[in-house]
Design a protein around this motif. Structure first.
Motif, PDB file in Angstrom:
ATOM      1  N   VAL B  19       0.819  -1.229   0.000  1.00 14.80           N
ATOM      2  CA  VAL B  19       0.000   0.000   0.000  1.00 14.80           C
ATOM      3  C   VAL B  19       0.843   1.265   0.000  1.00 14.80           C
ATOM      4  O   VAL B  19       0.311   2.361  -0.191  1.00 14.80           O
ATOM      5  N   THR B  20       2.145   1.121   0.229  1.00 13.57           N
ATOM      6  CA  THR B  20       2.978   2.322   0.248  1.00 13.57           C
ATOM      7  C   THR B  20       3.861   2.429  -0.999  1.00 13.57           C
ATOM      8  O   THR B  20       4.794   3.212  -1.041  1.00 13.57           O
ATOM      9  N   GLY B  21       3.556   1.623  -1.990  1.00 12.25           N
ATOM     10  CA  GLY B  21       4.308   1.713  -3.239  1.00 12.25           C
ATOM     11  C   GLY B  21       5.575   0.882  -3.227  1.00 12.25           C
ATOM     12  O   GLY B  21       6.436   1.040  -4.093  1.00 12.25           O
ATOM     13  N   GLY B  22       5.694  -0.009  -2.257  1.00  9.03           N
ATOM     14  CA  GLY B  22       6.918  -0.802  -2.149  1.00  9.03           C
ATOM     15  C   GLY B  22       6.844  -2.157  -2.821  1.00  9.03           C
ATOM     16  O   GLY B  22       7.742  -2.979  -2.643  1.00  9.03           O
ATOM     17  N   PHE B  25       6.935  -5.480  -8.662  1.00  9.50           N
ATOM     18  CA  PHE B  25       6.349  -6.245  -9.760  1.00  9.50           C
ATOM     19  C   PHE B  25       7.366  -6.325 -10.897  1.00  9.50           C
ATOM     20  O   PHE B  25       8.393  -5.638 -10.861  1.00  9.50           O
ATOM     21  N   ASP B  28       8.839  -3.369 -12.411  1.00 12.51           N
ATOM     22  CA  ASP B  28       9.525  -2.486 -11.466  1.00 12.51           C
ATOM     23  C   ASP B  28      11.016  -2.818 -11.406  1.00 12.51           C
ATOM     24  O   ASP B  28      11.795  -2.099 -10.793  1.00 12.51           O
ATOM     25  N   HIS B  31      15.482  -1.343 -14.696  1.00 19.11           N
ATOM     26  CA  HIS B  31      15.262  -0.087 -15.430  1.00 19.11           C
ATOM     27  C   HIS B  31      16.250   0.111 -16.574  1.00 19.11           C
ATOM     28  O   HIS B  31      15.983   0.867 -17.491  1.00 19.11           O
ATOM     29  N   TYR B 118       9.933   2.141 -26.408  1.00 19.35           N
ATOM     30  CA  TYR B 118       9.540   3.105 -27.443  1.00 19.35           C
ATOM     31  C   TYR B 118      10.272   2.779 -28.742  1.00 19.35           C
ATOM     32  O   TYR B 118       9.666   2.665 -29.800  1.00 19.35           O
ATOM     33  N   MET B 194      -4.637  -7.586 -13.636  1.00 12.60           N
ATOM     34  CA  MET B 194      -4.317  -6.179 -13.873  1.00 12.60           C
ATOM     35  C   MET B 194      -2.875  -6.007 -14.354  1.00 12.60           C
ATOM     36  O   MET B 194      -2.563  -5.066 -15.069  1.00 12.60           O
ATOM     37  N   GLY B 245       0.989  -9.415 -10.216  1.00  8.07           N
ATOM     38  CA  GLY B 245      -0.255  -8.642 -10.187  1.00  8.07           C
ATOM     39  C   GLY B 245      -1.457  -9.415 -10.675  1.00  8.07           C
ATOM     40  O   GLY B 245      -2.149  -9.011 -11.592  1.00  8.07           O
TER      41      GLY B 245
ATOM     42  N   ASP C  34       5.734   6.370 -17.448  1.00  6.61           N
ATOM     43  CA  ASP C  34       7.068   5.790 -17.663  1.00  6.61           C
ATOM     44  C   ASP C  34       8.152   6.660 -17.022  1.00  6.61           C
ATOM     45  O   ASP C  34       9.157   6.151 -16.502  1.00  6.61           O
ATOM     46  N   ARG C  37       8.115   5.956 -13.323  1.00 11.67           N
ATOM     47  CA  ARG C  37       8.529   4.598 -12.999  1.00 11.67           C
ATOM     48  C   ARG C  37       9.986   4.314 -13.363  1.00 11.67           C
ATOM     49  O   ARG C  37      10.717   3.724 -12.582  1.00 11.67           O
ATOM     50  N   HIS C  38      10.345   4.714 -14.575  1.00 17.46           N
ATOM     51  CA  HIS C  38      11.655   4.279 -15.065  1.00 17.46           C
ATOM     52  C   HIS C  38      12.735   5.349 -14.981  1.00 17.46           C
ATOM     53  O   HIS C  38      13.903   5.030 -14.811  1.00 17.46           O
ATOM     54  N   ALA C  41      12.422   6.085 -10.987  1.00 14.74           N
ATOM     55  CA  ALA C  41      12.384   4.851 -10.184  1.00 14.74           C
ATOM     56  C   ALA C  41      11.311   4.893  -9.092  1.00 14.74           C
ATOM     57  O   ALA C  41      11.456   4.266  -8.051  1.00 14.74           O
ATOM     58  N   THR C  43       8.353   3.361  -8.602  1.00 13.38           N
ATOM     59  CA  THR C  43       7.600   2.283  -9.247  1.00 13.38           C
ATOM     60  C   THR C  43       6.284   1.964  -8.542  1.00 13.38           C
ATOM     61  O   THR C  43       5.605   1.010  -8.910  1.00 13.38           O
ATOM     62  N   GLY C  44       5.930   2.746  -7.548  1.00 15.25           N
ATOM     63  CA  GLY C  44       4.639   2.520  -6.892  1.00 15.25           C
ATOM     64  C   GLY C  44       3.470   2.742  -7.841  1.00 15.25           C
ATOM     65  O   GLY C  44       2.434   2.095  -7.728  1.00 15.25           O
ATOM     66  N   HIS C  46       1.552   2.103 -11.037  1.00 16.13           N
ATOM     67  CA  HIS C  46       1.567   0.957 -11.953  1.00 16.13           C
ATOM     68  C   HIS C  46       0.818   1.264 -13.247  1.00 16.13           C
ATOM     69  O   HIS C  46       0.006   2.180 -13.297  1.00 16.13           O
ATOM     70  N   THR C  58      -3.159   6.031 -11.730  1.00 15.11           N
ATOM     71  CA  THR C  58      -3.672   7.314 -11.249  1.00 15.11           C
ATOM     72  C   THR C  58      -2.735   7.937 -10.203  1.00 15.11           C
ATOM     73  O   THR C  58      -2.353   7.291  -9.231  1.00 15.11           O
ATOM     74  N   VAL C  84       1.733   7.290  -4.845  1.00 16.23           N
ATOM     75  CA  VAL C  84       1.420   6.512  -3.645  1.00 16.23           C
ATOM     76  C   VAL C  84       2.563   6.567  -2.632  1.00 16.23           C
ATOM     77  O   VAL C  84       2.352   6.532  -1.423  1.00 16.23           O
ATOM     78  N   GLU C  85       3.780   6.721  -3.138  1.00 16.90           N
ATOM     79  CA  GLU C  85       4.928   6.795  -2.221  1.00 16.90           C
ATOM     80  C   GLU C  85       4.854   8.044  -1.343  1.00 16.90           C
ATOM     81  O   GLU C  85       5.461   8.093  -0.279  1.00 16.90           O
ATOM     82  N   PHE C 110      -1.653  -4.757  -7.245  1.00 23.48           N
ATOM     83  CA  PHE C 110      -1.184  -4.056  -8.440  1.00 23.48           C
ATOM     84  C   PHE C 110      -2.008  -2.797  -8.714  1.00 23.48           C
ATOM     85  O   PHE C 110      -1.479  -1.748  -9.039  1.00 23.48           O
ATOM     86  N   CYS C 111      -3.322  -2.910  -8.582  1.00 25.09           N
ATOM     87  CA  CYS C 111      -4.192  -1.765  -8.841  1.00 25.09           C
ATOM     88  C   CYS C 111      -4.223  -0.808  -7.669  1.00 25.09           C
ATOM     89  O   CYS C 111      -4.712   0.310  -7.778  1.00 25.09           O
ATOM     90  N   THR C 112      -3.765  -1.269  -6.505  1.00 30.66           N
ATOM     91  CA  THR C 112      -3.955  -0.567  -5.236  1.00 30.66           C
ATOM     92  C   THR C 112      -3.454   0.886  -5.228  1.00 30.66           C
ATOM     93  O   THR C 112      -4.180   1.772  -4.764  1.00 30.66           O
TER      94      THR C 112
END
Lengths: 201, 800, 184, 283
Positions: B19-22, B25, B28, B31, B118, B194, B245, C34, C37-38, C41, C43-44, C46, C58, C84-85, C110-112
């Motif tokens: 829930v805190t983005g940790g 997946f 993730d 990179h 890309y 998802m 996921g 992107d 996330r990339h 970094a 990555t929270g 998704h 979102t 989310v972080e 994943f959707c959380t």
């Protein structure tokens, strides 16, 4: 995908038949047509840059005419491929004298739209295709009226000049994507487009 | 005092991180990895004439492009047939990249690797592939007609044909006083987690070692398959499932072409490579399920007892059969549910079509079977004018008849023998929950207000916890930290929590000290995978057995130190202590120290185990014969057969008399998976299953046109339900223990979605008064059905 | 002009994410999702569909939920982004995060993050929603695991946690029972 | 699903934006909210060479309520308009329709004018512009012009805007006093494109219906206005619902797609209209 429709031309049947079977006319009137090259009798290669304003892609393909019953009917088979997808269509076209003295053209198309475009464009394919067909017929109408009908003796590899087409104007609004697929020689056009938009607006 | 963790709705250990983005997946990770993308077939069936990549070669950032003819050795050979079966007479599997023919839209033809996704997509767009389009076979009717063939090697498009019969159906049918025939249809849907699939590979050239992460439901399977394809020793391949996921079945299939090609290119290029499946790829190049045509003939007496049940199924297995015929086997066996027909025959044909392959999706064939059986039960009730619940109840297998052997062979190749269940009790609970007996009055009241409501019911039995085995490994550190590993993977089921609950109870340690690792071949090399509602049963029991071993060892060592008998010891709150004399005790961590005689002291605790620390018996070796250093245990659980969970659902729906829009007013579930390790998690599994079931009943389908194009390949048109489409779900539980395993548990992962199409069909049928024989159903379809059954009430809203 | 063989021009993009300024050099077409996330970094956040339907990506843009897959990084320059972080840590979870953990509002997780950002913004404007409103508030995000029931419950629970003065010891509530308000 | 390369232009004034549009001709594309455009780009259904991002253009984010209209600038987000109380007071139909546009996260970024320029027959806003007899204000190299709604929508996804023109604002016309408006639609899921929808305005004087007009979503190629004044009758207490439904069915021309048949949509939109008339008149 099945699309059918009719269009009434002011010109009599014979004249419409000649127009829609004249590659020169086609090259001038097909939306986005860049070139139409005769490969053999009733068989053409074409290059269409179809799309709208900024949103446009180039498609290359072939068109062949068959089952010609002058001046009443023919079948056209077209295939084209471009980055967003592929289109293959069979179009049956019938011409009949209209009560007004002009010509009633009926088309009945069965198109397969593949690739990304086929998977996401369903919501508006039929409406836009019908609209593009209408646009093409109007262009043919105008071409006949303008007396633009020029006899050309087609031969293999003849390249017909593309017409005024739609270079600067945006035929389908600014947020869509259009693939106009056509037919030469005798034809009609199946315009297949996809304007796709997501939940958004 | 430590309270028993088993059965408690404790909060999940994995959540604070997620829930805190940790979360970690697949995408993730890595990179700086190169990105893979694929040119995929736009045609359902075509011969590849030519591939021209020259246009793509100048794309900035391009690293490499490969077609089938570039693939060496086994990489270029067909993908494995994972589950062979004697009836699967014409198995066909695909290739990593299609050699000369494509058999569904989305099949990979060219692989591109570039510095990022890309650039990879830029290059894909410039590759030209010429195809000669072949006639596609789409839909079961066309597959059966076999005017065209998907594969020349599969005459009649038949991959498999299987008949199972118990009793003499022909004789029983002929003798039955009543007979009915039903033609049924159920559409395709898909798992659609998802997070799509994905794979990330790191090749260590110096060590000639491959480390692979995959968003998979089986890391041991992927590891073995990749090692075989790339000709690597198993010891040189690790496979790890990071956070995944969602899976729901699609990620149990392996190796996907990308799982072979990504590590292959990583090795070739000497650089990390990653592929993250995008949503469109997931629609057209993963897997679907469900699509079947069914024909049921049933003979029954005047009380509604089923005397003969004769079922024929035509199963659409898509273009390839890597997962064998598991799905139709499950349909044909689990169709029976809680019932005991006098005689039963099921014959199925698994047929090829030029569509995405079909492999298990949550429920795996059961939703179709339950749908067939439950439509039949409703039809019998209608025919005899009996209450629908009563007809079911009269056909139930009774608790005293357990274990009940159906005389059929189940999906694991073992007898279909129910271990336990109390179906009458479940039905009683369901009727009370939904208000079965009061519904007639409610329906009448609604009708007087111009509303149309209907009540539906569906019952199922689900074989869960199939073998062959899973393992558990536990090691206790000197800090008292308990490390638990099991080989199967996790996709949201809360394994880090439920397995910790089991270990906490077995070992008598605080759950905070227990740390569970799943799906990492470095920690547990032997495992099968997470599917068929098997994780809790298989790994749960294996871990419990491993914990018992560790505990025995701990007690043995502590007993020696405390100079008591092991039987006099217990472990509470992480302390080994003498029963009745809690003052005499030692921490489990200390026992861990003692278990591992040391030469070197690396910390304070270790000092106690070193050779000059005293307490050594010079006449004995530091590690006794038959012992191993460390407080560690490992065990495997391998049952003789599956456990059988069951459940019953009821729903009340309302259909708009004019527009035929369908609303679920109430949805009730009674569920029996035996003792629940964590009721909160079981409840969550049920909710999620029901929501997927609602999707399959009212919203989701894979819309193929006759040319094999998937017309709804986006979340815009594939209508997975939002919260606004899922009803509030009311649940009740029964806990009938399984006699088969130490914990008495059964699986719960798939249950929720199994009967939903049957239940909703039943409810709509009740509301409308005409039979529902095809699912899913949309308002437009219901409206058309009404026209066919000419409805005066709806006429005012119809076109004139 | 760009072409198939001409490298793209790059843009230096500085954005403020969770109160921290980040700079990276990216092409104009880099999606914000992107970029986060990339390039950063983070990555929270998704990515579930990349066409705006699922809501997994979102984030909050100046406090308002938006799809980060439907923006370009170069468009984020003048905005304050929250992912989310930025809504809490393992040791100090925000109210929505805490509620999700208490109510089993997630399975695969994943959707959380998309739900948590969406709900956080929603509760700012509607601190005391009914169950029906809570359900409506999350109806633009897809979840394939939970069936949403415990997410509705989490919204209600988060509202209570927010309302409680002492975040450490919120009163025990019956979000469970209230989550059932919705059906007729 | 990643967009192809493009050149990003970030003009800060309308004049600059128009200059870029002129310079790049048909190779350019306006980027406002991007909620429809970016998915199209990501799927590479379109690969324009230039994007003219107008999000930095000053002065386009205003809502003005005037005596005869509500003027909405090109950068006004759906949410902003939805929440604007003065716009709601002046023209409730805006909010009545906007709540049906996708989901909040999309409405927070998507623009009302962009939605109109997209001219999707399944969009809610085109039907509102049509029913309010609104006007699109376009600016291009040849100057400014007003395009009335009746001329603006040319076909599915097709508008009268030229490739080098920028829609800087729209003016939604206000209804005469005594007008009740409503919006109804039915979608498969919440926030999806509607299978059918209707915007309705009924003007009453005492208990007498002076005018009743409707426009539709998803069931006509372009949003146009159906005058129901004749069909509905005069007396608000007893509207002729059957005649209204008949008129709607005759007016629309819905296509069949994967979600519903044309016949179903025709029935649905007639029923939605019938229910909306009843609701409006019973308020």
């Amino acid at each position: 995908m099945k699309v059918s429709g009719t269009h009434t031309f002011a010109a009599p049947v014979a004249e419409v038949w000649r127009a829609v079977n004249d590659p020169a006319v086609l090259a001038r009137t097909l939306p986005g047509c860049e070139s139409l090259t005769e490969l053999g009798p009733d068989s053409y290669a074409l290059r269409v840059t179809a799309g709208v304003a900024a949103i446009k892609g180039t498609y290359e393909g072939t068109v062949a005419l068959a089952d010609k019953v002058e001046p009443a009917s023919f079948t056209m088979t077209a295939k084209a491929a471009g980055a967003p997808g592929t289109v293959a269509a069979d179009v049956r076209v019938a011409l009949a004298p209209a009560t007004s003295g002009g010509t009633e053209l009926t088309y009945d198309a069965d198109a397969v739209v593949g690739g990304v475009i086929g998977g996401v464009g369903q919501r508006m394919l039929v409406g836009v295709t019908r609209r593009m067909a209408e646009e093409f017929f109007r262009a043919v109408d105008a071409d006949i009226t303008a007396g633009g009908l020029v006899e050309v003796s087609p031969g293999p590899a003849t390249v017909y000049a593309a017409g005024r087409g739609r270079v600067d104007r945006d035929p389908l609004g600014d947020r869509g994507f259009v693939l106009g697929l056509v037919t030469g020689g005798g034809l009609v056009l199946v315009g297949v487009l996809v304007g796709w938009a997501v939940g958004g607006r | 005092m430590t309270t028993r963790q088993f059965g408690q709705p404790i909060k999940r250990k994995e959540d604070p991180r997620l829930v805190t983005g940790g979360g970690r997946f697949l995408d993730d990770l890595g990179h700086t990895a190169y990105a893979a993308a694929f040119v995929r077939s736009p045609h359902a069936h075509a011969r590849i004439l030519d591939i021209d990549v020259t246009g793509a070669l100048d794309v900035p950032g391009l690293i490499g492009i490969w077609t089938h003819e570039d693939l060496p050795g086994k990489v270029g050979e067909p993908l494995p047939l994972l589950i062979p079966h004697p009836s699967l007479t014409a198995p066909v599997t695909g290739y990593c990249l299609a050699p000369d023919e494509v058999n569904h839209v989305g099949e990979a033809v060219v692989m591109v690797v570039a510095v990022d996704r890309y650039a990879a997509e830029d290059a894909c767009g410039l590759v030209r592939v010429d195809y000669d389009v072949l006639p596609p076979v789409v839909g079961l009717e066309n597959a059966r007609a076999a005017t065209d063939l998907v594969h020349d090697s599969a005459p009649g498009n038949v991959a498999a044909h299987l008949v199972q019969e118990v009793g003499d159906v022909d004789i029983a049918m002929a003798a039955a006083p009543n007979r009915l025939t039903l033609d049924l249809q159920i559409e395709r849907s898909m798992c659609s987690p998802m997070e799509g699939k994905g794979v990330y590979a790191v090749w260590d050239a110096d060590d000639e070692h491959l480390r692979l992460w995959s968003s998979t439901q089986t890391t041991t399977g992927v590891r073995a398959a990749v090692a075989a394809k790339l000709d690597l020793p198993l010891a040189k391949v690790d496979c790890i499932a990071p956070d995944v996921g969602g899976g729901f079945g699609v990620k149990i299939v392996h190796p996907w072409p990308e799982e072979v090609l990504v590590p292959w290119t990583a090795r070739l290029l000497g650089h990390d490579v990653k592929w993250t499946e995008d949503r469109r790829e997931h629609f057209v190049s993963s897997a679907h399920e469900r699509g079947q045509l069914q024909q049921v003939e049933v003979g029954f007496d005047d009380d509604g007892h089923v005397l003969a049940l004769d079922v024929r199924l035509w199963h659409d297995n898509g273009a390839y059969t890597p997962y064998g015929i598991i799905v139709p086997i499950i349909t044909s066996t689990q169709l029976l549910g809680p019932y005991k027909p006098g005689s039963y025959r099921c014959e199925f044909w698994s047929l090829y079509t030029n569509t995405v392959l079909v492999t298990p999706y949550r429920g795996a064939g059961r939703p179709q079977g339950v749908y067939a059986m439950e439509r039949t039960m409703d039809a019998i009730a209608a025919e005899l004018g009996l209450d629908r619940a009563e007809v079911r109840s009269r056909n139930f297998i009774l608790p005293e008849e357990m274990p009940y052997d159906h005389g059929l062979l189940f999906q694991d190749g073992r007898p279909l023998k129910y271990d336990s269940g109390d179906f009458p009790a479940s039905l009683a609970k369901l009727k009370a929950l939904v208000g079965w007996d009061e519904f007639a009055a409610y329906k009448e009241q609604a009708a007087s207000e111009g509303r149309r409501v209907g009540l539906g019911i569906g019952c199922y039995v689900e074989g869960t916890g199939v073998g062959p085995y899973e393992g558990g490994h536990i090691v206790i550190e000197t800090s008292g930290r308990v490390n638990v590993a099991t080989g199967l993977t996790t996709q949201g089921q809360g394994h880090q929590t439920v397995f910790a609950q089991i270990v906490a109870d077995e070992l008598g340690v605080p759950i905070e000290n227990v740390f569970v690792t799943t799906g990492d071949t470095r920690r547990m090399g032997y495992a099968v995978g997470t599917f068929a509602s098997r994780a809790a049963v298989m790994s749960g029991n294996a871990i419990a057995l491993a914990a018992r071993q560790v505990k025995a060892k701990a007690l043995r060592i502590a007993a020696e130190a405390l100079e008591v008998s092991p039987e006099d010891l217990e472990i509470v709150g992480g302390m080994v202590r003498v029963k009745g004399a809690p003052g005499t005790s030692m921490a489990l961590g200390t026992v861990a120290v003692m278990s591992n005689p040391l030469r070197y002291a690396f910390d304070e605790a270790a000092r106690a185990a070193t050779q000059f620390a005293g307490g050594n018996d010079p006449d004995k070796p530091p590690v006794a014969a038959g012992e191993e250093p460390g407080l560690e245990g490992k065990d495997f659980y391998s049952p003789t057969q599956a456990t059988f969970a069951n459940g019953m659902h009821a729903a009340i729906v309302e259909t708009d008399p004019v527009t035929a829009e369908i609303r679920i007013l109430r949805y009730c579930v009674v569920h029996d998976c035996g003792p629940m390790i964590n009721p909160m998690i079981v409840e969550g599994q049920v909710h999620g299953g029901v929501a997927q079931g609602v999707g399959g009943a009212l919203y989701e389908r894979m819309v193929y046109d006759e040319s094999g194009q998937l017309l709804n390949a986006s979340f815009m048109d594939f209508l997975m339900p939002y919260a606004s489409e899922v009803p509030f779900i009311e649940t009740d539980h029964l806990e009938t223990p399984s006699p088969l395993n130490p914990l008495g548990i059964k699986g719960a992962g798939e249950a929720g979605c199994i009967p939903v199409s049957a239940v909703i069909a039943s409810a709509i049928e009740d509301a409308e008064g005409f039979p529902i024989r095809s699912m899913p159903i949309s308002p437009t379809e219901l409206w058309e059905l009404r026209q066919r059954h000419t409805e005066p009430v709806a006429a005012q809203g119809e076109p004139s | 002009m760009t072409g198939p063989d001409v490298p793209e021009p790059l843009h230096e993009v500085t954005v403020s994410v969770n109160g921290v300024r980040h700079t990276a050099t990216v092409p104009a077409r880099r999606l914000l999702s992107d970029f986060l996330r990339h390039d950063l970094a983070l990555t929270g956040t998704h990515v579930g569909c990349e066409h705006g339907v699922c809501g997994a990506c979102t984030i909050l843009v100046d406090g308002a939920p938006m799809r980060s897959c439907l923006m370009f990084a170069v468009q984020a320059r003048a905005h304050e982004l929250t992912t989310v972080e930025g809504l809490g840590t393992i040791d100090a979870m925000g109210p929505v995060q805490q509620a999700f953990s208490e109510c089993h509002g997630l399975q695969c997780g994943f959707c959380t993050p998309g739900f948590i950002t969406t709900i956080t913004a929603y509760l700012e404007e509607n601190p005391d929603p009914t169950a029906e409103e809570a359900r409506d508030a999350i109806s633009g995000n897809l979840c394939r695991c939970t069936g949403y029931q415990n997410i509705v419950k989490s919204v209600l629970r988060a509202a209570e946690i927010r309302a409680s003065a002492d975040l450490g010891a919120p009163p025990l509530i019956d979000a469970d029972a209230r989550a059932g308000e919705a059906p007729p | 699903m990643k967009p192809a390369p493009f050149v990003h232009h970030a003009p800060t004034t309308v004049a600059e934006a128009v200059e870029v549009l002129r310079a790049v001709g048909s190779h350019g594309k306006i980027l406002a909210g991007g909620q429809s455009l970016i998915p199209i780009l990501s799927m590479r259904l379109a690969s324009p060479e230039h994007l003219i991002d107008i999000n930095g253009v000053a002065g386009l984010d205003r809502i003005e309520v005037r005596d005869d209209c509500v003027r909405v600038g090109a950068l006004v987000r759906h949410t902003q308009l939805l929440q604007d109380e003065s716009a709601y007071a002046a023209l409730p139909l805006l909010r009545q329709a906007l709540v049906h546009v996708a989901h909040p996260a999309i409405r927070n970024r998507g623009t009302t004018v962009g939605s109109l320029a997209h001219a999707d027959a399944a969009g809610e806003l085109p039907s509102v512009l049509a029913l309010t007899e609104g006007v699109v204000e376009a600016v291009g190299p040849r100057g400014s012009r007003d395009i009335p709604a009746s001329a603006f929508f040319v076909g599915p996804l097709e508008t009268a805007l030229a490739a080098d023109e920028l829609a800087v604002a729209v003016r939604f016309g206000r209804f005469p006093e005594g007008t009740r408006t409503g919006f109804a639609e039915s979608a498969r899921r919440s926030g999806d494109y509607a299978l059918a929808g209707v915007a309705l305005a009924i003007t009453l004087q005492d208990k007498v219906i002076r005018s009743a007009r409707a426009s539709f979503v998803s069931v006509t190629d372009v949003p146009d206005v159906l005058d129901l004044s004749g069909a509905i009758g005069s007396y608000a207490a007893v509207p002729d619902l059957d005649a209204v439904a008949d008129a709607v069915r005759a007016h629309v021309s819905p296509d069949t797609d994967i979600h519903a048949t044309g016949d179903y949509r025709r029935m649905l939109v007639a029923e939605l209209t019938r229910r909306l008339v009843t609701e409006l008149l019973s308020r």
